[in-house]
Enzyme design. Structure first.
Site, PDB file in Angstrom:
ATOM      1  N   ASP A  36       1.229  -1.241   0.114  1.00  0.00           N
ATOM      2  CA  ASP A  36      -0.056   0.102  -0.159  1.00  0.00           C
ATOM      3  C   ASP A  36       0.876   0.712   0.075  1.00  0.00           C
ATOM      4  O   ASP A  36       2.194   1.126   0.669  1.00  0.00           O
ATOM      5  CB  ASP A  36      -0.810  -0.098   1.303  1.00  0.00           C
ATOM      6  CG  ASP A  36      -2.012   0.285   1.488  1.00  0.00           C
ATOM      7  OD1 ASP A  36      -3.202   0.470   0.652  1.00  0.00           O
ATOM      8  OD2 ASP A  36      -1.839   2.043   1.231  1.00  0.00           O
ATOM      9  N   ASN A  87      -4.963  -4.496  -7.317  1.00  0.00           N
ATOM     10  CA  ASN A  87      -6.188  -3.411  -6.481  1.00  0.00           C
ATOM     11  C   ASN A  87      -6.191  -2.633  -5.841  1.00  0.00           C
ATOM     12  O   ASN A  87      -7.225  -1.768  -6.351  1.00  0.00           O
ATOM     13  CB  ASN A  87      -6.658  -4.898  -5.186  1.00  0.00           C
ATOM     14  CG  ASN A  87      -7.712  -3.456  -4.855  1.00  0.00           C
ATOM     15  OD1 ASN A  87      -8.732  -3.817  -4.419  1.00  0.00           O
ATOM     16  ND2 ASN A  87      -6.883  -3.674  -3.079  1.00  0.00           N
ATOM     17  N   TYR A 155     -11.964   7.993 -13.783  1.00  0.00           N
ATOM     18  CA  TYR A 155     -12.208   6.838 -13.014  1.00  0.00           C
ATOM     19  C   TYR A 155     -12.778   5.743 -14.619  1.00  0.00           C
ATOM     20  O   TYR A 155     -12.176   4.531 -14.156  1.00  0.00           O
ATOM     21  CB  TYR A 155     -12.967   7.455 -12.515  1.00  0.00           C
ATOM     22  CG  TYR A 155     -13.205   5.273 -11.650  1.00  0.00           C
ATOM     23  CD1 TYR A 155     -12.303   5.975 -10.136  1.00  0.00           C
ATOM     24  CD2 TYR A 155     -14.116   4.400 -10.960  1.00  0.00           C
ATOM     25  CE1 TYR A 155     -12.354   4.286  -9.588  1.00  0.00           C
ATOM     26  CE2 TYR A 155     -14.463   3.823 -10.598  1.00  0.00           C
ATOM     27  CZ  TYR A 155     -13.405   3.374  -9.615  1.00  0.00           C
ATOM     28  OH  TYR A 155     -13.170   1.894  -8.843  1.00  0.00           O
ATOM     29  N   LYS A 159     -11.095   1.972 -15.782  1.00  0.00           N
ATOM     30  CA  LYS A 159     -11.754   0.916 -15.615  1.00  0.00           C
ATOM     31  C   LYS A 159     -11.688   0.097 -16.782  1.00  0.00           C
ATOM     32  O   LYS A 159     -11.893  -1.090 -16.411  1.00  0.00           O
ATOM     33  CB  LYS A 159     -13.012   1.020 -14.789  1.00  0.00           C
ATOM     34  CG  LYS A 159     -12.496   1.407 -12.677  1.00  0.00           C
ATOM     35  CD  LYS A 159     -11.704   0.829 -12.418  1.00  0.00           C
ATOM     36  CE  LYS A 159     -10.801   0.338 -10.949  1.00  0.00           C
ATOM     37  NZ  LYS A 159      -9.567  -0.139  -9.778  1.00  0.00           N
ATOM     38  N   THR A 190     -17.549   0.933   0.946  1.00  0.00           N
ATOM     39  CA  THR A 190     -15.730   1.432   1.740  1.00  0.00           C
ATOM     40  C   THR A 190     -15.912   3.304   1.715  1.00  0.00           C
ATOM     41  O   THR A 190     -16.354   3.541   1.335  1.00  0.00           O
ATOM     42  CB  THR A 190     -14.637   0.252   0.774  1.00  0.00           C
ATOM     43  OG1 THR A 190     -14.753   1.028  -0.291  1.00  0.00           O
ATOM     44  CG2 THR A 190     -14.601  -0.432   0.765  1.00  0.00           C
TER      45      THR A 190
HETATM   46  P1  NAD Z   1      -9.826   2.202  -0.674  1.00  0.00           P
HETATM   47  O1  NAD Z   1     -10.493   3.420  -0.605  1.00  0.00           O
HETATM   48  O2  NAD Z   1     -11.184   1.747   0.904  1.00  0.00           O
HETATM   49  O3  NAD Z   1      -8.874   1.614  -0.369  1.00  0.00           O
HETATM   50  C1  NAD Z   1      -8.133   1.716  -1.704  1.00  0.00           C
HETATM   51  C2  NAD Z   1      -6.558   1.814  -0.947  1.00  0.00           C
HETATM   52  O4  NAD Z   1      -5.585   1.577  -1.954  1.00  0.00           O
HETATM   53  C3  NAD Z   1      -5.763   2.872   0.508  1.00  0.00           C
HETATM   54  O5  NAD Z   1      -5.552   1.812   1.588  1.00  0.00           O
HETATM   55  C4  NAD Z   1      -5.013   3.021  -0.458  1.00  0.00           C
HETATM   56  O6  NAD Z   1      -3.789   3.326   0.723  1.00  0.00           O
HETATM   57  C5  NAD Z   1      -4.598   2.321  -1.413  1.00  0.00           C
HETATM   58  N1  NAD Z   1      -3.684   3.282  -2.126  1.00  0.00           N
HETATM   59  C6  NAD Z   1      -4.374   4.403  -2.749  1.00  0.00           C
HETATM   60  N2  NAD Z   1      -3.643   4.731  -4.001  1.00  0.00           N
HETATM   61  C7  NAD Z   1      -2.477   3.857  -3.972  1.00  0.00           C
HETATM   62  C8  NAD Z   1      -1.342   4.175  -4.490  1.00  0.00           C
HETATM   63  N3  NAD Z   1      -0.813   5.019  -6.248  1.00  0.00           N
HETATM   64  N4  NAD Z   1      -0.629   2.721  -4.899  1.00  0.00           N
HETATM   65  C9  NAD Z   1      -0.775   1.557  -3.631  1.00  0.00           C
HETATM   66  N5  NAD Z   1      -1.750   1.468  -2.832  1.00  0.00           N
HETATM   67  C10 NAD Z   1      -2.467   3.361  -3.186  1.00  0.00           C
HETATM   68  O7  NAD Z   1     -10.836   1.362  -1.703  1.00  0.00           O
HETATM   69  P2  NAD Z   1     -11.737   0.259  -2.310  1.00  0.00           P
HETATM   70  O8  NAD Z   1     -13.557   0.495  -2.210  1.00  0.00           O
HETATM   71  O9  NAD Z   1     -11.502  -0.903  -1.091  1.00  0.00           O
HETATM   72  O10 NAD Z   1     -11.020   0.103  -3.638  1.00  0.00           O
HETATM   73  C11 NAD Z   1     -11.025  -1.072  -3.808  1.00  0.00           C
HETATM   74  C12 NAD Z   1     -10.841  -1.033  -5.325  1.00  0.00           C
HETATM   75  O11 NAD Z   1     -11.710  -1.331  -5.769  1.00  0.00           O
HETATM   76  C13 NAD Z   1     -10.045   0.148  -6.266  1.00  0.00           C
HETATM   77  O12 NAD Z   1      -9.443   0.118  -7.258  1.00  0.00           O
HETATM   78  C14 NAD Z   1     -11.274   0.905  -6.444  1.00  0.00           C
HETATM   79  O13 NAD Z   1     -11.846   1.708  -7.872  1.00  0.00           O
HETATM   80  C15 NAD Z   1     -12.401  -0.461  -7.077  1.00  0.00           C
HETATM   81  N6  NAD Z   1     -13.545  -0.705  -6.710  1.00  0.00           N
HETATM   82  C16 NAD Z   1     -14.798   0.079  -5.453  1.00  0.00           C
HETATM   83  C17 NAD Z   1     -15.326   0.193  -5.463  1.00  0.00           C
HETATM   84  C18 NAD Z   1     -15.962   0.941  -4.643  1.00  0.00           C
HETATM   85  O14 NAD Z   1     -17.936   1.543  -4.851  1.00  0.00           O
HETATM   86  N7  NAD Z   1     -15.948   0.753  -3.683  1.00  0.00           N
HETATM   87  C19 NAD Z   1     -16.279  -0.247  -6.998  1.00  0.00           C
HETATM   88  C20 NAD Z   1     -15.769  -0.759  -7.959  1.00  0.00           C
HETATM   89  C21 NAD Z   1     -14.309  -0.921  -8.250  1.00  0.00           C
END
Ligand code: NAD
Length: 255
Positions: A36, A87, A155, A159, A190
């Protein structure tokens, strides 16, 4: 245990989907590299796992050197890499429509969400080859499949790129015992989405489109990742795995 003797590297594993997946993979017997950009968050997840079964690595996935180093850490510490979960991702509050979104927001989003997956694969695939094969899971999104009237142009484009890149990777590496699949989560409760939908009105606006009538939970995505990481999905590659409460299946939502 479904991941005994496996080594998994998970990016964005300090919170949300990545954290839940790190905890679940460790329960299932994997050694886990918790990567992370936020080292303290990654260290807290490693402390939760305990028992020398995980390491924390500070890595910004948009940086080639960091991505190479996280893969090297997996091999140096645990001897191999079998599962790569690309992720990490961001959703920027100033990401809007094509007219209003600054180039800097576009670049930042693309660099983390799309180039980050490329770097994970660029450095991770040789490690999977050295291990004799493995599973790559990329986190895309339901917005790779559907457009929204509440725009997040960068975004959504990032994706879409993750999803099409996943298919090409799957085809190119199919004969190497490397499977590559994408998870398309629906809207989740989240921090990433709750910060973006920062009023009750915005949350309700999104919820009306989800047939199940609720946001998903990070652990529900972790379970899908476990299936794709394990040999239970041995004939699954190039797939778009929607885990979305039915949002991409719906035309109108039930009353
Ligand atoms: P989150 O914000 O809770 O967690 C994301 C994590 O990624 C954090 O710990 C952050 O510190 C880390 N991060 C951010 N930038 C970074 C970088 N440059 N290098 C390494 N780490 C980095 O998000 P989440 O909801 O767990 O999302 C995880 C994935 O799921 C993402 O790719 C997001 O786009 C995708 N996603 C989320 C949702 C949603 O509704 N939450 C829906 C579809 C897809």
């Amino acid at each position: 245990m479904r991941l005994a003797n496996k080594v998994a590297l998970i990016t964005g594993a300090g919170q949300g989907i990545g954290r839940e997946t790190a905890l679940l993979f460790a329960q299932e017997g994997a050694k886990v590299v918790v990567a992370d950009i936020n080292l303290a968050a990654a260290q807290a997840v490693v402390a939760e796992i305990g028992g020398g079964n995980a390491i924390a690595v500070q890595a910004d996935v948009s940086k080639a050197a960091d991505s190479a180093a996280m893969v090297a850490a997996a091999e140096e510490t645990f001897g191999a890499l079998h599962i790569l979960f690309n992720n990490a991702g961001i959703m920027h509050s100033q990401d809007d429509n094509a007219m209003t979104t600054d180039e800097a927001i576009w670049d930042l989003t693309m660099n983390i969400n799309l180039k980050g997956v490329f770097f994970g694969c660029k450095y991770g695939i040789p490690a999977l080859q050295r291990a004799g094969g493995g599973s790559i899971i990329n986190t895309a999104s339901f917005v790779a499949l559907l457009g929204a009237a509440t725009p997040q142009i960068a975004y959504t484009a990032s994706k879409g790129g993750v999803l099409s890149m996943t298919r090409e990777l799957a085809v190119v590496h199919a004969r190497e015992n490397i499977r590559v699949n994408a998870i398309c989560p629906g809207p989740l409760r989240t921090e990433l989405l709750m910060k973006f939908l920062d009023t009750d009105a915005k949350k309700q606006r999104r919820l009306v489109h989800i047939p199940m009538g609720r946001f998903g939970e990070a652990h529900e995505i972790a379970k899908a990742a476990l299936f794709l990481a394990s040999s239970e999905s041995s004939f699954v590659t190039g797939a778009t795995f929607t885990v979305d409460g039915g949002i991409t299946a719906s035309y109108v939502t039930p009353e």
